[in-house]
Design an enzyme around this catalytic site. Structure first.
Site, PDB file in Angstrom:
ATOM      1  N   HIS A  93       0.852  -1.191   0.000  1.00  0.00           N
ATOM      2  CA  HIS A  93       0.000   0.000   0.000  1.00  0.00           C
ATOM      3  C   HIS A  93       0.890   1.244   0.000  1.00  0.00           C
ATOM      4  O   HIS A  93       1.950   1.259   0.615  1.00  0.00           O
ATOM      5  CB  HIS A  93      -0.897   0.024   1.262  1.00  0.00           C
ATOM      6  CG  HIS A  93      -2.048   0.964   1.129  1.00  0.00           C
ATOM      7  ND1 HIS A  93      -1.943   2.305   1.381  1.00  0.00           N
ATOM      8  CD2 HIS A  93      -3.313   0.740   0.729  1.00  0.00           C
ATOM      9  CE1 HIS A  93      -3.109   2.884   1.162  1.00  0.00           C
ATOM     10  NE2 HIS A  93      -3.959   1.958   0.758  1.00  0.00           N
TER      11      HIS A  93
ATOM     12  N   ASP B 133      -7.961  -5.107  -0.137  1.00  0.00           N
ATOM     13  CA  ASP B 133      -8.454  -5.976  -1.220  1.00  0.00           C
ATOM     14  C   ASP B 133      -8.104  -7.439  -1.038  1.00  0.00           C
ATOM     15  O   ASP B 133      -8.571  -8.283  -1.805  1.00  0.00           O
ATOM     16  CB  ASP B 133      -7.881  -5.482  -2.553  1.00  0.00           C
ATOM     17  CG  ASP B 133      -8.417  -4.102  -2.904  1.00  0.00           C
ATOM     18  OD1 ASP B 133      -7.614  -3.193  -3.169  1.00  0.00           O
ATOM     19  OD2 ASP B 133      -9.647  -3.940  -2.852  1.00  0.00           O
TER      20      ASP B 133
HETATM   21  C1  SDX Z   1      -6.161   0.250  -2.972  1.00  0.00           C
HETATM   22  O1  SDX Z   1      -4.250   4.685  -2.003  1.00  0.00           O
HETATM   23  C2  SDX Z   1      -5.243   4.097  -1.383  1.00  0.00           C
HETATM   24  O2  SDX Z   1      -5.644   4.481  -0.304  1.00  0.00           O
HETATM   25  C3  SDX Z   1      -5.821   2.924  -2.148  1.00  0.00           C
HETATM   26  C4  SDX Z   1      -6.867   2.092  -1.404  1.00  0.00           C
HETATM   27  C5  SDX Z   1      -8.112   2.900  -1.121  1.00  0.00           C
HETATM   28  O3  SDX Z   1      -8.829   2.554  -0.161  1.00  0.00           O
HETATM   29  O4  SDX Z   1      -8.441   3.798  -1.926  1.00  0.00           O
HETATM   30  O5  SDX Z   1      -6.335   1.629  -0.174  1.00  0.00           O
HETATM   31  C6  SDX Z   1      -7.304   0.890  -2.240  1.00  0.00           C
HETATM   32  O6  SDX Z   1      -5.916   0.591  -4.089  1.00  0.00           O
HETATM   33  C7  SDX Z   1      -5.327  -0.780  -2.257  1.00  0.00           C
HETATM   34  C8  SDX Z   1      -4.116  -1.275  -3.109  1.00  0.00           C
HETATM   35  C9  SDX Z   1      -4.628  -2.361  -4.074  1.00  0.00           C
HETATM   36  N1  SDX Z   1      -3.567  -2.727  -5.038  1.00  0.00           N
HETATM   37  C10 SDX Z   1      -2.938  -3.915  -4.964  1.00  0.00           C
HETATM   38  O7  SDX Z   1      -3.127  -4.734  -4.064  1.00  0.00           O
HETATM   39  C11 SDX Z   1      -1.977  -4.172  -6.111  1.00  0.00           C
HETATM   40  C12 SDX Z   1      -0.669  -4.772  -5.553  1.00  0.00           C
HETATM   41  N2  SDX Z   1       0.008  -3.728  -4.800  1.00  0.00           N
HETATM   42  C13 SDX Z   1       0.984  -2.931  -5.490  1.00  0.00           C
HETATM   43  O8  SDX Z   1       0.885  -2.821  -6.858  1.00  0.00           O
HETATM   44  C14 SDX Z   1       1.493  -1.734  -4.715  1.00  0.00           C
HETATM   45  O9  SDX Z   1       1.759  -2.155  -3.444  1.00  0.00           O
HETATM   46  C15 SDX Z   1       0.630  -0.491  -4.669  1.00  0.00           C
HETATM   47  C16 SDX Z   1       0.235  -0.034  -6.028  1.00  0.00           C
HETATM   48  C17 SDX Z   1      -0.587  -0.722  -3.851  1.00  0.00           C
HETATM   49  C18 SDX Z   1       1.463   0.613  -3.996  1.00  0.00           C
HETATM   50  O10 SDX Z   1       2.532   0.857  -4.825  1.00  0.00           O
HETATM   51  P1  SDX Z   1       3.649   1.952  -4.453  1.00  0.00           P
HETATM   52  O11 SDX Z   1       3.366   2.610  -3.158  1.00  0.00           O
HETATM   53  O12 SDX Z   1       3.841   2.817  -5.656  1.00  0.00           O
HETATM   54  O13 SDX Z   1       4.876   1.047  -4.165  1.00  0.00           O
HETATM   55  P2  SDX Z   1       5.838   0.490  -5.274  1.00  0.00           P
HETATM   56  O14 SDX Z   1       5.019  -0.077  -6.420  1.00  0.00           O
HETATM   57  O15 SDX Z   1       6.857   1.524  -5.570  1.00  0.00           O
HETATM   58  O16 SDX Z   1       6.477  -0.739  -4.501  1.00  0.00           O
HETATM   59  C19 SDX Z   1       7.560  -0.534  -3.578  1.00  0.00           C
HETATM   60  C20 SDX Z   1       8.354  -1.832  -3.645  1.00  0.00           C
HETATM   61  C21 SDX Z   1       8.773  -2.195  -5.062  1.00  0.00           C
HETATM   62  O17 SDX Z   1       9.926  -2.997  -4.967  1.00  0.00           O
HETATM   63  P3  SDX Z   1      11.396  -2.286  -5.169  1.00  0.00           P
HETATM   64  O18 SDX Z   1      11.335  -1.565  -6.513  1.00  0.00           O
HETATM   65  O19 SDX Z   1      11.549  -1.352  -3.994  1.00  0.00           O
HETATM   66  O20 SDX Z   1      12.358  -3.449  -5.168  1.00  0.00           O
HETATM   67  O21 SDX Z   1       7.532  -2.924  -3.204  1.00  0.00           O
HETATM   68  C22 SDX Z   1       7.328  -3.835  -4.272  1.00  0.00           C
HETATM   69  C23 SDX Z   1       7.652  -3.095  -5.553  1.00  0.00           C
HETATM   70  O22 SDX Z   1       8.092  -3.996  -6.560  1.00  0.00           O
HETATM   71  N3  SDX Z   1       5.927  -4.227  -4.217  1.00  0.00           N
HETATM   72  C24 SDX Z   1       5.472  -5.467  -4.402  1.00  0.00           C
HETATM   73  C25 SDX Z   1       4.091  -5.388  -4.198  1.00  0.00           C
HETATM   74  N4  SDX Z   1       3.750  -4.128  -3.921  1.00  0.00           N
HETATM   75  C26 SDX Z   1       4.882  -3.411  -3.926  1.00  0.00           C
HETATM   76  N5  SDX Z   1       6.107  -6.611  -4.718  1.00  0.00           N
HETATM   77  C27 SDX Z   1       5.316  -7.712  -4.830  1.00  0.00           C
HETATM   78  N6  SDX Z   1       3.984  -7.734  -4.656  1.00  0.00           N
HETATM   79  C28 SDX Z   1       3.337  -6.579  -4.341  1.00  0.00           C
HETATM   80  N7  SDX Z   1       2.028  -6.565  -4.165  1.00  0.00           N
END
Ligand code: SDX
Length: 428
Positions: A307, A364
């Site tokens: 998140h 989710d």
């Molecule tokens: C919602 O913003 C809100 O409040 C949203 C929400 C709401 O109520 O409105 O809470 C609802 O959208 C919840 C999130 C649902 N999405 C997912 O579950 C999709 C999977 N999660 C990710 O795609 C990610 O965690 C996000 C999009 C939610 C957040 O992404 P960020 O903050 O931009 O973080 P990032 O993508 O830069 O990740 C940081 C690191 C990365 O690794 P490095 O480059 O540092 O090595 O964490 C890794 C990412 O690769 N990472 C994951 C991961 N999520 C982040 N690796 C594996 N699996 C994951 N799910």
């Protein structure tokens, strides 16, 4: 604490005012930075940038706190209901008994939609994703209520649009589902409460008597409360951005539905169940998928994990996980993917990759398991998220307009070509 911070750019000092929020959050006010220094700030995805000040929702990602207008979601889930929470978010206070009764009455009096909406619906093929149908039907409300397009409409006038949206979204959502399964639509039944009415419109068939299970309607009411607002997330920022051009509430909300649809945002609840089903089909090898999630060369992400703000357990996920066990037990539903989800969570939370990046289950991760146990099909999961988030989007749009916030228009840093002369086709 100093009320300003000093920065030095090219040897010159600039004072940036410091803004402090109710809960001690601090921000540098950079609204005059470009005029004074010629510099702007750059922050992809606005990870460190506030777009506004707001009195609606407070969340603390480090401590896993979420409050609507100061009330904790734990308290609201225990003691309130979705429409009361909607009133709280939109009008900033819990309603008196009289205000509540009037609110319920007003919403009941607007649950029907224009019959022509049925004709618009029939134009969609049965494989149309319900989120696309929903955003289209919401936009179509501007045609049936053209006064909603008046950019100078009074807030009182907007209040009617607010009631119409809350009242009609469940009807349009249920009808989108009926269009998909080829069943006749059900008209609203105002003898039922908000959530039971939706469930009846979703699942009643003309050939059968239909009773709504209170276990399901109570659990769904709680899920809607948990999704009701979440400060400046992607879809809410979209609603504010569209509304800042003085577009109507209906078109702003429709834009929010489309932003929520993305699998990195609200679409994640559908993606989680599809992921869990795939892991089950593949023999339930959780370790294999944890490895894939960590592999930078593998596009696989653990959907429902991570998140932007929560760097601790998403408090909503905690409540939903507890409900998942209770609802499935009460409904006598055995869903093997629940055990796979718990094993994924247990394995990931012990893994350095997830610990280091503070990746926890988010809202989710478990919600789809409950929706499926309720009989709600996967492609309707994000529609349920939209139904829950609607009062939050409305409250944020209203706050932006009542504060007369300026049209949103971020700057950029240009990295393209320098000026160059046009070259005739024959010389390219
Ligand atoms: C919602 O913003 C809100 O409040 C949203 C929400 C709401 O109520 O409105 O809470 C609802 O959208 C919840 C999130 C649902 N999405 C997912 O579950 C999709 C999977 N999660 C990710 O795609 C990610 O965690 C996000 C999009 C939610 C957040 O992404 P960020 O903050 O931009 O973080 P990032 O993508 O830069 O990740 C940081 C690191 C990365 O690794 P490095 O480059 O540092 O090595 O964490 C890794 C990412 O690769 N990472 C994951 C991961 N999520 C982040 N690796 C594996 N699996 C994951 N799910």
């Amino acid at each position: 604490m100093s009320k300003s911070a000093e920065i030095i750019i090219e040897g010159k000092k600039y004072d940036l005012p410091v803004i402090e929020g109710t809960e001690g959050e601090k921000a540098l006010d950079i609204s005059k930075l470009r005029a004074q220094s010629g510099y702007i700030t750059l922050d992809y995805g606005f990870k460190n940038t506030g777009s506004t000040t707001s009195k609606i929702t407070f969340l603390n990602g480090e401590e896993g706190i979420l409050r609507y207008r100061g009330y904790s979601i734990e308290d609201l889930c225990d003691k309130s209901n979705f429409l009361e929470v909607a009133y709280l978010l939109i009008y900033g206070k819990l309603p008196t008994a009289e205000e509540y009764d009037q609110w319920i009455y007003d919403i009941k009096m607007h649950t029907m939609v224009h019959e022509d909406i049925k004709r618009i619906l029939e134009g969609f093929p049965s494989n149309a994703h319900p989120m696309g149908v929903l955003s289209s039907l919401i936009t179509s409300l501007t045609a049936f209520y053209p006064e909603s397009l008046d950019p100078n409409r009074s807030i009182d006038g907007v209040k009617l649009s607010i009631v119409r949206l809350l009242a009609k979204l469940p009807t349009m959502a249920a009808w989108a589902y009926k269009n998909e399964v080829g069943h006749p639509v059900n008209y609203p039944d105002n003898t039922l409460d908000y959530v039971s009415n939706f469930l009846k419109m979703m699942f009643a068939l003309p050939a059968e008597k239909h009773e709504v299970d209170p276990v399901i309607s109570n659990a769904l009411d709680t899920l809607l409360i948990l999704h009701a607002d979440h400060e400046q997330n992607c879809s809410t920022s979209t609603v504010r951005m569209v509304g800042s051009s003085h577009a109507s509430l209906y078109t702003s909300i429709s834009a929010g539905v489309n932003a929520l649809w993305g699998p990195l945002h609200g679409g994640a609840n559908q993606a989680v169940i599809e992921m869990l089903d795939n892991i089950k089909k593949d023999g339930g090898d959780v370790e294999k998928y944890i490895k894939k999630a960590k592999d930078k060369n593998d596009p696989f992400r653990l959907m429902g994990f991570g998140h932007r703000v929560y760097k601790n357990f998403d408090p909503r996920a905690k409540i939903i996980k507890k409900h998942a066990d209770e609802v499935l037990a009460k409904l006598g539903v055995e869903d093997p993917v629940l055990e796979i989800a718990k094993k994924l969570e247990e394995t990931a939370l012990k893994d350095e990759y997830f610990i280091e990046r503070k990746l926890f289950p988010n809202v989710d991760f478990y919600s789809g398991i409950i929706y499926r146990a309720m009989g709600i099909p996967t492609e309707m999961f994000t529609v349920m998220f939209a139904m829950g988030r609607l009062p939050g989007w409305i409250s944020q749009w209203l706050e932006m307009r009542e504060n007369n916030e300026p049209i949103g228009r971020p700057r950029q840093i240009y990295t393209g070509e320098n000026v160059r002369d046009y070259v005739e086709m024959s010389k390219r």
